[in-house]
Design a protein around this motif. Structure first.
Motif, short mmCIF file in Angstrom:
data_model
loop_
_atom_site.label_atom_id
_atom_site.label_comp_id
_atom_site.label_asym_id
_atom_site.label_seq_id
_atom_site.Cartn_x
_atom_site.Cartn_y
_atom_site.Cartn_z
N VAL A 189 3.21 -10.76 -45.06
CA VAL A 189 3.24 -9.76 -43.99
C VAL A 189 3.73 -10.43 -42.71
CG1 VAL A 189 1.56 -8.15 -44.94
CG2 VAL A 189 0.76 -10.12 -43.70
N PRO A 190 5.04 -10.61 -42.56
CA PRO A 190 5.56 -11.31 -41.39
C PRO A 190 5.33 -10.59 -40.08
CG PRO A 190 7.37 -10.31 -42.63
CD PRO A 190 6.11 -10.14 -43.44
N TRP A 191 5.13 -9.29 -40.13
CA TRP A 191 4.91 -8.56 -38.88
C TRP A 191 3.56 -8.88 -38.27
CZ3 TRP A 191 4.76 -6.25 -43.65
CH2 TRP A 191 3.58 -5.66 -44.02
N MET A 192 2.62 -9.37 -39.05
CA MET A 192 1.30 -9.70 -38.49
C MET A 192 1.40 -10.81 -37.45
SD MET A 192 -0.97 -7.79 -39.21
CE MET A 192 -1.86 -6.80 -40.31
N LEU A 193 2.26 -11.78 -37.68
CA LEU A 193 2.45 -12.85 -36.70
C LEU A 193 3.07 -12.28 -35.42
CD1 LEU A 193 2.25 -15.85 -36.06
CD2 LEU A 193 4.52 -16.14 -37.05
N GLN A 194 4.01 -11.38 -35.57
CA GLN A 194 4.64 -10.76 -34.40
C GLN A 194 3.63 -9.91 -33.64
OE1 GLN A 194 8.54 -9.26 -35.23
NE2 GLN A 194 8.55 -7.91 -33.46
N ILE A 195 2.77 -9.18 -34.35
CA ILE A 195 1.73 -8.39 -33.69
C ILE A 195 0.75 -9.32 -32.98
CG2 ILE A 195 -0.28 -6.92 -34.08
CD1 ILE A 195 1.28 -5.46 -36.21
N ALA A 196 0.45 -10.46 -33.61
CA ALA A 196 -0.51 -11.41 -33.02
C ALA A 196 -0.01 -11.95 -31.69
CB ALA A 196 -0.76 -12.56 -33.99
N PHE A 197 1.28 -11.91 -31.44
CA PHE A 197 1.81 -12.35 -30.15
C PHE A 197 2.04 -11.20 -29.19
CE2 PHE A 197 2.98 -16.07 -32.73
CZ PHE A 197 2.44 -17.05 -31.92
N THR A 198 2.56 -10.09 -29.68
CA THR A 198 2.89 -8.99 -28.76
C THR A 198 1.65 -8.24 -28.27
OG1 THR A 198 3.27 -7.43 -30.58
CG2 THR A 198 5.20 -8.58 -29.70
N LEU A 199 0.68 -8.03 -29.14
CA LEU A 199 -0.50 -7.27 -28.73
C LEU A 199 -1.28 -7.94 -27.60
CD1 LEU A 199 -2.16 -4.74 -29.15
CD2 LEU A 199 -3.40 -5.92 -30.95
N PRO A 200 -1.59 -9.24 -27.68
CA PRO A 200 -2.30 -9.86 -26.55
C PRO A 200 -1.49 -9.87 -25.26
CG PRO A 200 -2.49 -11.24 -28.49
CD PRO A 200 -1.52 -10.15 -28.82
N VAL A 201 -0.18 -10.00 -25.38
CA VAL A 201 0.66 -10.01 -24.17
C VAL A 201 0.61 -8.64 -23.49
CG1 VAL A 201 3.05 -10.14 -23.35
CG2 VAL A 201 2.18 -11.88 -24.91
N PHE A 202 0.81 -7.57 -24.26
CA PHE A 202 0.80 -6.23 -23.68
C PHE A 202 -0.59 -5.83 -23.22
CE2 PHE A 202 5.00 -6.02 -25.25
CZ PHE A 202 5.62 -4.97 -24.63
N LEU A 203 -1.60 -6.15 -24.02
CA LEU A 203 -2.96 -5.81 -23.63
C LEU A 203 -3.38 -6.60 -22.40
CD1 LEU A 203 -5.57 -4.28 -24.10
CD2 LEU A 203 -6.25 -6.07 -25.70
N GLY A 204 -3.05 -7.87 -22.37
CA GLY A 204 -3.37 -8.69 -21.20
C GLY A 204 -2.68 -8.18 -19.95
N GLY A 254 5.24 -5.00 -32.30
CA GLY A 254 4.88 -6.02 -33.27
C GLY A 254 5.48 -5.79 -34.64
N VAL A 255 5.86 -4.57 -34.95
CA VAL A 255 6.44 -4.29 -36.26
C VAL A 255 7.95 -4.03 -36.20
CG1 VAL A 255 4.28 -3.39 -37.16
CG2 VAL A 255 5.93 -1.81 -36.20
N VAL A 256 8.52 -4.03 -35.01
CA VAL A 256 9.96 -3.79 -34.88
C VAL A 256 10.73 -4.87 -35.65
CG1 VAL A 256 11.89 -3.83 -33.24
CG2 VAL A 256 9.83 -2.52 -32.72
N GLY A 257 11.63 -4.43 -36.47
CA GLY A 257 12.45 -5.34 -37.25
C GLY A 257 11.86 -5.72 -38.60
N HIS A 258 10.71 -5.18 -38.92
CA HIS A 258 10.05 -5.55 -40.17
C HIS A 258 9.83 -4.37 -41.10
CE1 HIS A 258 9.24 -9.64 -38.91
NE2 HIS A 258 8.82 -9.16 -37.75
N SER A 259 10.61 -3.32 -40.97
CA SER A 259 10.36 -2.12 -41.79
C SER A 259 10.59 -2.40 -43.27
CB SER A 259 11.23 -0.95 -41.32
OG SER A 259 12.59 -1.26 -41.43
#
Length: 129
Positions: A105-120, A76-81
């Motif tokens: 905080v643009p990485w929050m949107l990316q985390i909001a998509f990647t985290l549910p996908v990986f957790l699911g 979720g934070v890759v590319g947003h350092s």
């Protein structure tokens, strides 16, 4: 397909933590922030240990969920350092202000998509196999 009780999940968990730290550390500006970010994998592991003990579920079978959460946050934070460093610099300079007053905080949107996908995916795997 790898069994959920395979001991290889311990290796995958260690690699997941390494990738998490490698993705998060470039966005941190001081040791305090790095120490705070380092607590994430530890707290997550303590949570699955507590869940395992409370529900009598083997810890080894919960490691895919742990890996899913840690990797979901890391990707979720890759590319947003650069944006993370900007935000963390602002946060260090303005400790009492709310986060929404700072830079975006643009990485929050990316985390909001990647985290549910990986957790699911991890929860599906743990329940299906």
């Amino acid at each position: 397909m790898l069994e959920k009780s395979s001991p290889l999940w311990w290796l995958f968990a260690a690699v997941s933590v390494y990738l998490y730290l490698a993705a998060m550390f470039p966005g941190m500006i001081n040791r305090r922030q790095m120490a705070w970010v380092s607590c994430g994998p530890v707290v997550g592991f303590l949570a699955i240990v507590a869940y395992s003990a409370n529900y009598d579920w083997p810890l080894n079978e919960l490691l895919p969920v742990y890996c899913g959460v840690i990797l979901g946050i890391a990707l979720g934070v890759v590319g947003h350092s650069k944006a993370m460093r900007t935000f963390m610099t602002w946060r260090a300079e303005n400790p009492g202000k709310p986060d929404d007053e700072g830079p975006g905080v643009p990485w929050m949107l990316q985390i909001a998509f990647t985290l549910p996908v990986f957790l699911g995916g991890a929860l599906w795997y743990v329940n299906a196999y």
